[in-house]
Design an enzyme around this catalytic site. Structure first.
Site, PDB file in Angstrom:
ATOM      1  N   ASP A  76      40.221 -27.296 -20.613  1.00 51.73           N
ATOM      2  CA  ASP A  76      41.579 -27.712 -20.227  1.00 51.73           C
ATOM      3  C   ASP A  76      41.540 -28.762 -19.114  1.00 51.73           C
ATOM      4  OD1 ASP A  76      44.314 -27.730 -20.350  1.00 51.73           O
ATOM      5  OD2 ASP A  76      44.598 -25.867 -19.235  1.00 51.73           O
ATOM      6  N   GLY A  77      42.555 -29.623 -19.096  1.00 55.71           N
ATOM      7  CA  GLY A  77      42.717 -30.590 -18.006  1.00 55.71           C
ATOM      8  C   GLY A  77      42.439 -32.033 -18.369  1.00 55.71           C
ATOM      9  N   GLY A 123      44.369 -34.165 -19.962  1.00 59.93           N
ATOM     10  CA  GLY A 123      45.547 -34.995 -19.709  1.00 59.93           C
ATOM     11  C   GLY A 123      45.678 -35.311 -18.226  1.00 59.93           C
ATOM     12  N   ARG A 157      46.862 -39.990 -21.703  1.00 60.71           N
ATOM     13  CA  ARG A 157      46.250 -38.656 -21.909  1.00 60.71           C
ATOM     14  C   ARG A 157      45.065 -38.715 -22.891  1.00 60.71           C
ATOM     15  NH1 ARG A 157      48.797 -34.092 -20.778  1.00 60.71           N
ATOM     16  NH2 ARG A 157      47.877 -33.152 -22.631  1.00 60.71           N
ATOM     17  N   HIS A 181      41.024 -37.103 -23.395  1.00 60.80           N
ATOM     18  CA  HIS A 181      40.419 -36.364 -24.515  1.00 60.80           C
ATOM     19  C   HIS A 181      39.092 -37.019 -24.917  1.00 60.80           C
ATOM     20  CE1 HIS A 181      43.943 -33.952 -24.738  1.00 60.80           C
ATOM     21  NE2 HIS A 181      44.736 -34.868 -25.253  1.00 60.80           N
ATOM     22  N   GLU A 190      49.492 -23.605 -30.909  1.00 64.41           N
ATOM     23  CA  GLU A 190      50.613 -24.104 -30.095  1.00 64.41           C
ATOM     24  C   GLU A 190      50.502 -25.612 -29.836  1.00 64.41           C
ATOM     25  OE1 GLU A 190      48.934 -21.252 -29.355  1.00 64.41           O
ATOM     26  OE2 GLU A 190      50.554 -19.814 -29.701  1.00 64.41           O
ATOM     27  N   ASN A 191      49.282 -26.147 -29.883  1.00 65.16           N
ATOM     28  CA  ASN A 191      49.107 -27.589 -29.624  1.00 65.16           C
ATOM     29  C   ASN A 191      49.742 -28.470 -30.704  1.00 65.16           C
ATOM     30  OD1 ASN A 191      45.812 -27.142 -28.118  1.00 65.16           O
ATOM     31  ND2 ASN A 191      47.777 -27.414 -27.092  1.00 65.16           N
ATOM     32  N   ARG A 233      37.437 -21.053 -18.020  1.00 63.28           N
ATOM     33  CA  ARG A 233      38.577 -21.967 -18.213  1.00 63.28           C
ATOM     34  C   ARG A 233      38.585 -22.989 -17.085  1.00 63.28           C
ATOM     35  NH1 ARG A 233      44.588 -21.181 -20.472  1.00 63.28           N
ATOM     36  NH2 ARG A 233      45.157 -23.379 -20.406  1.00 63.28           N
ATOM     37  N   SER A 270      45.988 -18.189 -22.844  1.00 61.88           N
ATOM     38  CA  SER A 270      46.600 -19.076 -23.843  1.00 61.88           C
ATOM     39  C   SER A 270      46.225 -18.753 -25.297  1.00 61.88           C
ATOM     40  CB  SER A 270      46.253 -20.547 -23.538  1.00 61.88           C
ATOM     41  OG  SER A 270      46.677 -20.896 -22.246  1.00 61.88           O
ATOM     42  N   GLU A 300      33.549 -11.342 -18.858  1.00 56.33           N
ATOM     43  CA  GLU A 300      33.762 -11.779 -17.477  1.00 56.33           C
ATOM     44  C   GLU A 300      34.496 -13.114 -17.538  1.00 56.33           C
ATOM     45  OE1 GLU A 300      32.991 -10.031 -14.811  1.00 56.33           O
ATOM     46  OE2 GLU A 300      32.108  -8.450 -16.056  1.00 56.33           O
TER      47      GLU A 300
END
Ligand code: IPE
Ligand code: IPE
Ligand code: MG
Length: 248
Positions: free
Chosen positions: A21-22, A24, A34, A38, A68-69, A189, A197, A208
């Site tokens: 994640d991150g 963008g 954005r 990627h 969801e994307n 993450r 998510s 963990e």
């Protein structure tokens, strides 16, 4: 400090799952689109896959696109699908050279046909490799996967091939997309979000968790080693007491 050398080779997680994640925010920080983030994220993927091969992580699951994307702006979805096709096509020789076998989980039938073809080709070409299994979660969500498993089990019940008493955790696992892989011991993450998510809800039951503020395009080998060192510093009790664990 040499982080890689500090890793205990006898306590390497067999399976690591990552929410990348991150991208963008990384791009925006440099005043870029954005999509630029990627693209840069693919370089992190290459490094982390390579690190797995070097230190002996056998399975790596990467959350690349959630169900969801699909709700993102069309231009971003299209660019991500194109990036997927070009990256798979470009990286397959590298996967072969590094002994990496490609697998996918998710609602693959919902991907554009060009993606499905490219993925299948790479899956076939890398099928004999056994150093690392790279599992891409594409159009994946855990609620989709579990619902799909429940449907399959319900169909077996309807046909009479099983009875209600045959429904066990094992039967459920056998009907998940991940049936051929062990559960991840570690979930990472990036980007500072402390949530899951819709990722591997069942499979992460005893994993963990490692959350870092580092954005995915900046998450390279040393960041990965830090996550593994954090994992190695933890006591995994599985419901037992600390005394029971240390007396073993
Ligand atoms: C992760 O980065 C990649 C995908 C979800 C495809 P994001 O695109 O979510 O980046 P941020 O969270 O907006 O910074
Ligand atoms: C999760 O990232 C999905 C992937 C990394 C592919 P998102 O950026 O889409 O997650 P949320 O919506 O912010 O939780
Ligand atoms: Mg995000």
């Amino acid at each position: 400090m040499d982080l890689k050398a500090s890793i205990d080779k006898n306590n390497i997680p067999k399976h690591i799952a990552v929410i990348m994640d991150g991208n963008g925010r990384w791009a925006k920080k440099q005043g870029e689109d954005r999509i630029f983030g990627h693209h840069e994220g693919v370089n992190s993927v290459r490094e982390i896959v390579e690190a797995c091969g070097e230190i002996g992580v056998k399975y790596l699951t990467l959350y690349a696109f959630s169900t969801e994307n699909w709700n993102r702006p069309k231009e971003e979805v299209d660019a991500l699908m194109e990036l997927l096709v070009s990256s798979i096509s470009m990286e397959t020789p590298n996967l072969i050279e590094k002994g990496v076998r490609l697998k996918v989980i998710g609602d693959i039938a919902s991907l554009p046909p060009s993606c499905q073809t490219e993925l299948q080709e790479s899956i076939d070409r890398t099928a004999v490799n056994d150093r690392v299994t790279l599992i891409l979660a594409l159009s994946y969500s855990s609620k989709w996967e579990i619902t799909d498993a429940v449907k399959k089990i319900a169909a077996m019940l309807e046909k009479g091939t099983i009875n209600a008493k045959d429904i066990t955790p094992r039967l459920i696992e056998e009907n998940l997309n991940t049936k051929d892989f062990p559960d991840p011991e570690l979930m990472i993450r990036t980007s500072g979000e402390n949530r899951i998510s819709n990722f591997l809800l069942w499979q992460l039951a005893y994993a963990e968790f490692y959350f870092t503020d580092v954005l995915w395009p900046d998450f390279r080998k040393n960041e990965f080693y830090k996550a593994i060192l954090s994992y190695q510093g933890r006591e995994r009790r599985f419901g037992k007491t600390s005394e029971q664990i240390s007396s073993n």
